[in-house]
Design a protein around this motif. Structure first.
Motif, PDB file in Angstrom:
ATOM      1  N   MET A 206      -3.931  28.389 -44.674  1.00 45.33           N
ATOM      2  CA  MET A 206      -4.059  27.387 -45.299  1.00 45.33           C
ATOM      3  C   MET A 206      -3.206  26.437 -44.929  1.00 45.33           C
ATOM      4  O   MET A 206      -2.615  25.517 -45.431  1.00 45.33           O
ATOM      5  N   ILE A 207      -2.139  26.163 -44.603  1.00 41.86           N
ATOM      6  CA  ILE A 207      -1.403  26.155 -43.007  1.00 41.86           C
ATOM      7  C   ILE A 207      -1.547  25.260 -42.374  1.00 41.86           C
ATOM      8  O   ILE A 207      -1.702  24.075 -42.545  1.00 41.86           O
ATOM      9  N   GLU A 208      -3.016  25.678 -41.567  1.00 43.95           N
ATOM     10  CA  GLU A 208      -3.819  24.596 -40.955  1.00 43.95           C
ATOM     11  C   GLU A 208      -4.849  23.577 -41.535  1.00 43.95           C
ATOM     12  O   GLU A 208      -4.417  22.376 -41.285  1.00 43.95           O
ATOM     13  N   ARG A 209      -4.770  23.519 -42.826  1.00 45.15           N
ATOM     14  CA  ARG A 209      -5.648  23.057 -43.874  1.00 45.15           C
ATOM     15  C   ARG A 209      -4.608  21.841 -44.328  1.00 45.15           C
ATOM     16  O   ARG A 209      -5.103  20.546 -44.580  1.00 45.15           O
ATOM     17  N   LEU A 210      -3.052  22.189 -44.653  1.00 44.72           N
ATOM     18  CA  LEU A 210      -1.946  21.110 -44.821  1.00 44.72           C
ATOM     19  C   LEU A 210      -2.102  20.491 -43.435  1.00 44.72           C
ATOM     20  O   LEU A 210      -1.727  19.289 -44.021  1.00 44.72           O
ATOM     21  N   ARG A 211      -2.051  21.240 -42.627  1.00 43.70           N
ATOM     22  CA  ARG A 211      -1.995  20.257 -41.555  1.00 43.70           C
ATOM     23  C   ARG A 211      -2.352  18.900 -41.318  1.00 43.70           C
ATOM     24  O   ARG A 211      -2.294  17.641 -40.585  1.00 43.70           O
ATOM     25  N   ASP A 216      -2.560  19.669 -50.481  1.00 47.69           N
ATOM     26  CA  ASP A 216      -1.920  18.771 -50.528  1.00 47.69           C
ATOM     27  C   ASP A 216      -0.606  20.534 -51.119  1.00 47.69           C
ATOM     28  O   ASP A 216       0.573  20.324 -50.204  1.00 47.69           O
ATOM     29  N   LEU A 217      -0.849  21.299 -51.340  1.00 52.97           N
ATOM     30  CA  LEU A 217       0.219  22.085 -51.592  1.00 52.97           C
ATOM     31  C   LEU A 217      -0.190  24.169 -51.447  1.00 52.97           C
ATOM     32  O   LEU A 217      -1.711  23.538 -51.553  1.00 52.97           O
ATOM     33  N   CYS A 218       0.449  24.613 -51.162  1.00 53.28           N
ATOM     34  CA  CYS A 218      -0.224  25.929 -51.237  1.00 53.28           C
ATOM     35  C   CYS A 218       0.673  27.018 -51.759  1.00 53.28           C
ATOM     36  O   CYS A 218       1.695  27.055 -51.369  1.00 53.28           O
ATOM     37  N   ASP A 228       7.572  21.039 -39.248  1.00 49.16           N
ATOM     38  CA  ASP A 228       6.555  20.514 -39.983  1.00 49.16           C
ATOM     39  C   ASP A 228       6.571  20.693 -41.090  1.00 49.16           C
ATOM     40  O   ASP A 228       5.331  19.592 -41.670  1.00 49.16           O
ATOM     41  N   LEU A 229       6.935  21.542 -41.406  1.00 48.46           N
ATOM     42  CA  LEU A 229       6.598  22.548 -43.611  1.00 48.46           C
ATOM     43  C   LEU A 229       7.918  22.116 -44.675  1.00 48.46           C
ATOM     44  O   LEU A 229       8.765  22.749 -43.453  1.00 48.46           O
ATOM     45  N   VAL A 230       7.417  22.463 -45.409  1.00 47.84           N
ATOM     46  CA  VAL A 230       9.014  22.214 -46.316  1.00 47.84           C
ATOM     47  C   VAL A 230       8.281  23.687 -47.180  1.00 47.84           C
ATOM     48  O   VAL A 230       7.327  23.789 -47.647  1.00 47.84           O
ATOM     49  N   VAL A 340       5.646  27.795 -52.655  1.00 49.45           N
ATOM     50  CA  VAL A 340       5.462  27.348 -52.318  1.00 49.45           C
ATOM     51  C   VAL A 340       5.510  25.967 -50.789  1.00 49.45           C
ATOM     52  O   VAL A 340       6.618  26.820 -50.843  1.00 49.45           O
ATOM     53  N   ALA A 341       4.467  25.350 -50.191  1.00 45.56           N
ATOM     54  CA  ALA A 341       4.367  25.003 -48.935  1.00 45.56           C
ATOM     55  C   ALA A 341       3.814  23.478 -48.880  1.00 45.56           C
ATOM     56  O   ALA A 341       3.074  23.855 -50.011  1.00 45.56           O
ATOM     57  N   TRP A 342       4.359  22.619 -48.230  1.00 46.52           N
ATOM     58  CA  TRP A 342       3.795  21.424 -48.428  1.00 46.52           C
ATOM     59  C   TRP A 342       4.422  20.891 -47.189  1.00 46.52           C
ATOM     60  O   TRP A 342       5.209  21.146 -46.078  1.00 46.52           O
ATOM     61  N   LEU A 343       3.106  19.925 -46.518  1.00 48.08           N
ATOM     62  CA  LEU A 343       3.441  19.046 -44.967  1.00 48.08           C
ATOM     63  C   LEU A 343       4.874  18.602 -45.408  1.00 48.08           C
ATOM     64  O   LEU A 343       4.928  16.826 -46.396  1.00 48.08           O
ATOM     65  N   ASP A 344       5.769  18.335 -44.213  1.00 49.62           N
ATOM     66  CA  ASP A 344       6.821  17.783 -44.467  1.00 49.62           C
ATOM     67  C   ASP A 344       6.852  15.625 -43.888  1.00 49.62           C
ATOM     68  O   ASP A 344       6.240  15.405 -43.622  1.00 49.62           O
ATOM     69  N   GLY A 345       7.027  15.607 -45.101  1.00 49.62           N
ATOM     70  CA  GLY A 345       6.995  13.896 -45.198  1.00 49.62           C
ATOM     71  C   GLY A 345       5.378  12.668 -45.536  1.00 49.62           C
ATOM     72  O   GLY A 345       5.717  11.688 -45.259  1.00 49.62           O
ATOM     73  N   HIS A 346       4.909  13.777 -45.982  1.00 49.77           N
ATOM     74  CA  HIS A 346       3.647  13.607 -46.290  1.00 49.77           C
ATOM     75  C   HIS A 346       3.665  12.939 -48.056  1.00 49.77           C
ATOM     76  O   HIS A 346       4.491  13.534 -48.578  1.00 49.77           O
TER      77      HIS A 346
END
Length: 368
Positions: A206-211, A216-218, A228-230, A340-346
């Motif tokens: 899932m982290i790779e798919r965030l990148r 959007d979120l996982c 690179d993640l929040v 919960v994680a998301w891509l930083d700056g996205h």
């Protein structure tokens, strides 16, 4: 003991195909704007040379439509709507009125288009025009390109709609039977038209798919720690030692994990968060687990335990599973953190921002 797996694997990485350069435009006496003369493929261009004299390899262009210098798409895209409007009316003045532009400007644009293509698209008959065979062929493709652009535009605008947009949401398999359905039910009580694309997978996938922008979120575990993640911790879940119901330990309610040091374990495959937690807890208890089976889903592991094939550290099931006993682990503290994680700056669309705010509001309540 030789490890067995619950599924087979197909080995061998696919060979990466080289990127084929785009063929040069056939010579017509004219060339596309910015295209070097000579008609040769741009793949033959010399590599750049730095100030130090060292030769640098040219940067490889990303996949997709070539819109660099000399691209027909870059040169023609602004004029496709103008061309198709004139083709539809076969009259420049009427087309200019529809487009909201001066008729002389539109006439000059058509002349430039034909000049750049090196092809006559229209036959002139006083104030009216008719398409040439080349013009009719070009119109079909131009209208298709404009229709594709319209669909793409409407799609991204619909996904960003605050009331009815889309959220791409990933979560662990173990959260799919109760936790995530409950979250979605509560959220949609206030946002009934928001759509979800749901993806179940293990944490690293899932982290790779965030990148790459697929999610959007996982919801994942352990809570990731990458620059690179929040990521925000939302809750923790107790893990239990699951044993067959006819096992000598099955009469117990509690157990120190060290007491299971001689047992065979069934676990998730390497790369899964729960596998890393299992290995870490066993190491903290003073032993390395002996792995009999590796799988991909917690409930499959529970079934293997029920069949007497080993023991496992697992989160509680959504419904009790016959054939097993689930023991509270008193030492070490056996929990997994869920976040919960998301891509930083996205940048978030309005529906994604609303769902993210909702998830953060569930801190400490995610599993209740």
């Amino acid at each position: 003991m030789t490890k067995e797996r619950t599924r087979g694997r197909t080995g061998g990485a696919g060979a990466g195909a080289g990127r084929t350069s785009r063929a040069a435009h056939p010579s017509t006496g004219r060339r596309a704007p910015g295209r070097p003369s000579g008609g040769g493929s741009r793949a033959a261009a010399s590599p750049a040379t730095g100030a130090s004299g060292a030769t640098r390899a040219p940067a490889e262009a990303p996949d997709g439509v070539d819109i660099g210098d000399g691209s027909w798409a870059l040169a023609l895209a602004p004029r496709l709507a103008q061309f198709t409007a004139v083709a539809r009316y076969e009259h420049v003045t009427r087309a200019a009125q529809e487009l909201g532009m001066p008729q002389p400007t539109l006439s000059r644009a058509l002349v430039r288009l034909e000049d750049e293509l090196g092809v006559a698209l229209f036959a002139r008959h006083g104030r009216t025009l008719s398409l040439t065979p080349a013009g009719r062929a070009f119109r079909v493709q131009a209208e298709k390109a404009l229709a594709d652009l319209d669909r793409a535009t409407e799609g991204v605008r619909a996904d960003a709609d605050p009331a009815a947009g889309k959220v791409a949401f990933g979560f662990l398999h173990t959260l799919g039977s109760e936790t995530v359905p409950g979250l979605l039910r509560t959220f949609r009580a206030d946002h009934p038209r928001v759509r979800f694309q749901l993806v179940q997978n293990h944490g690293e996938a899932m982290i790779e798919r965030l990148r790459v922008g697929d999610l959007d979120l996982c919801l994942t575990s352990p809570v990731p720690d990458y620059p690179d993640l929040v990521a925000r911790r939302l809750d923790e879940q107790k893990l239990r030692l699951v044993v067959p119901d006819d096992h000598p330990l099955a009469v117990r309610k509690r157990i120190r994990l060290a007491e299971a040091a001689n047992e065979l374990f069934v676990t998730l495959e390497p790369g899964y968060g729960l596998r890393r937690i299992t290995d870490a807890l066993c190491a903290e208890a003073g032993f390395a687990p002996r792995i009999a089976f590796e799988g991909e889903e917690a409930e499959t592991l529970r079934g293997l335990v029920a069949a007497g094939l080993g023991v496992a550290l697992l989160p509680p099931p959504a419904v009790p599973r016959p054939g097993v006993a689930e023991l509270t682990v008193t030492a070490p503290r056996a929990v997994r953190e869920i976040g919960v994680a998301w891509l930083d700056g996205h940048p978030d669309t309005p529906p994604v921002a609303a769902f993210k705010k909702f998830l953060l509001s569930r801190r400490g309540l995610l599993l209740r």
